[in-house]
Design a protein around this motif. Structure first.
Motif, PDB file in Angstrom:
ATOM      1  N   SER A  81       0.825  -1.206   0.000  1.00  0.00           N
ATOM      2  CA  SER A  81       0.000   0.000   0.000  1.00  0.00           C
ATOM      3  C   SER A  81       0.863   1.260   0.000  1.00  0.00           C
ATOM      4  O   SER A  81       0.554   2.241  -0.694  1.00  0.00           O
ATOM      5  N   TRP A  82       1.962   1.230   0.763  1.00  0.00           N
ATOM      6  CA  TRP A  82       2.851   2.386   0.789  1.00  0.00           C
ATOM      7  C   TRP A  82       3.610   2.537  -0.525  1.00  0.00           C
ATOM      8  O   TRP A  82       3.812   3.660  -1.006  1.00  0.00           O
ATOM      9  N   ALA A 100       1.286   4.172  -2.906  1.00  0.00           N
ATOM     10  CA  ALA A 100       1.097   5.581  -2.532  1.00  0.00           C
ATOM     11  C   ALA A 100       2.305   6.425  -2.927  1.00  0.00           C
ATOM     12  O   ALA A 100       2.161   7.523  -3.477  1.00  0.00           O
ATOM     13  N   LYS A 145       2.710   6.990  -6.645  1.00  0.00           N
ATOM     14  CA  LYS A 145       1.717   7.962  -7.126  1.00  0.00           C
ATOM     15  C   LYS A 145       2.081   9.366  -6.671  1.00  0.00           C
ATOM     16  O   LYS A 145       1.979  10.332  -7.435  1.00  0.00           O
ATOM     17  N   ASN A 146       2.502   9.490  -5.433  1.00  0.00           N
ATOM     18  CA  ASN A 146       2.906  10.791  -4.894  1.00  0.00           C
ATOM     19  C   ASN A 146       4.020  10.582  -3.867  1.00  0.00           C
ATOM     20  O   ASN A 146       3.741  10.237  -2.720  1.00  0.00           O
ATOM     21  N   ASP A 161       3.858  11.630  -0.111  1.00  0.00           N
ATOM     22  CA  ASP A 161       2.881  11.081   0.842  1.00  0.00           C
ATOM     23  C   ASP A 161       3.530  10.713   2.171  1.00  0.00           C
ATOM     24  O   ASP A 161       2.871  10.741   3.214  1.00  0.00           O
ATOM     25  N   ILE A 219      -1.437   2.209 -10.361  1.00  0.00           N
ATOM     26  CA  ILE A 219      -1.587   3.330  -9.426  1.00  0.00           C
ATOM     27  C   ILE A 219      -2.727   4.280  -9.786  1.00  0.00           C
ATOM     28  O   ILE A 219      -3.356   4.865  -8.898  1.00  0.00           O
ATOM     29  N   THR A 243      -9.034   5.164  -2.670  1.00  0.00           N
ATOM     30  CA  THR A 243      -7.587   5.083  -2.802  1.00  0.00           C
ATOM     31  C   THR A 243      -7.124   3.632  -2.928  1.00  0.00           C
ATOM     32  O   THR A 243      -7.408   2.801  -2.049  1.00  0.00           O
ATOM     33  N   ARG A 244      -6.420   3.360  -4.004  1.00  0.00           N
ATOM     34  CA  ARG A 244      -5.916   2.002  -4.227  1.00  0.00           C
ATOM     35  C   ARG A 244      -4.798   1.680  -3.243  1.00  0.00           C
ATOM     36  O   ARG A 244      -3.865   2.461  -3.074  1.00  0.00           O
ATOM     37  N   GLN A 245      -4.901   0.496  -2.629  1.00  0.00           N
ATOM     38  CA  GLN A 245      -3.887   0.058  -1.676  1.00  0.00           C
ATOM     39  C   GLN A 245      -3.184  -1.219  -2.098  1.00  0.00           C
ATOM     40  O   GLN A 245      -2.244  -1.668  -1.437  1.00  0.00           O
TER      41      GLN A 245
END
Length: 225
Positions: A65-66, A69, A72-73, A76, A133, A175-177
């Protein structure tokens, strides 16, 4: 963390209950067993701490999940600090050797200087995750449920009400994890309503329903969890 550094940080606190409470309850606990780099913000009514050393970042790189994230950004990882736009804020960077005050715009610059290269490599190491993502979550349903959803959409169109479509779109935009992250839609006992279960790697996460309110005159469908 050396007591000398903790004391120096304590001297930078504002003389408010929330600021002192945040530091003593949360920051001190997180710094107890580390001397690795971190970013720190002191505000009149609170503090924010972002650990950016190899131990913390390695935990993120081992979490699907991280990874998603961060690909994508990348920022975060320090969003809990960047979120604040407080004129009273004072920002600091601990390099592992020195605690120094910095400008707020330096928070992201310092973090990116340390980790941007490593985060970029995640794209090569986890291509399937990188490809996913920006993909919306799949809404999975049986043929019977799909039929009922279609009928409900037609009914909603006859009412000039787009709230059902908006609710389903909101679910797909959660939010995709994980690569295997979907929302299962199933029939509910209430007319034109549907239950749902979010599943991450086949494990149930959030359950709820898209409920139809026959007494409303607009926005008749809403999400309940």
């Amino acid at each position: 963390m050396e007591q000398l550094i903790i004391d120096k940080m304590r001297s930078e606190l504002f003389n408010t209950r929330l600021c002192k409470q945040d530091f003593e309850k949360y920051d001190v606990a997180q710094l107890q067993d580390t001397d690795e780099p971190f970013l720190w913000m002191v505000r009149e009514h609170g503090t924010s701490l972002a650990l950016i050393g190899p131990t913390q970042m390695d935990k993120m790189f081992h979490s699907e999940s991280w990874r998603i994230a961060l690909m994508k950004n990348p920022l975060d990882a320090i969003a809990n600090i960047l979120y604040w736009n407080d004129e009273t804020a004072k920002c600091f960077y601990w390099s592992g050797y020195e605690l120094r005050r910095i400008e707020k715009n330096e928070l992201g610059i310092i973090y990116q200087r340390i980790w941007s290269g490593r985060i970029k490599k995640l794209q090569e190491e986890y291509p399937e995750e990188y490809a996913a993502i920006n993909m919306p979550l799949e809404l999975v349903m049986s043929l019977e449920t799909e039929k009922q959803v279609c009928e409900a959409k037609i009914f909603a169109q006859s009412l000039n009400d787009d709230s059902l479509s908006n609710c389903l779109k909101r679910l797909s935009n959660w939010t995709r994890q994980a690569v295997n992250h979907k929302v299962e839609i199933y029939l509910d006992f209430t007319l034109h309503s549907f239950g749902f279960c979010e599943k991450i790697n086949d494990k149930p996460n959030i359950n709820g329903a898209v409920i139809f309110n026959p007494h409303a005159t607009q926005n008749r469908w809403s999400i309940h969890t």
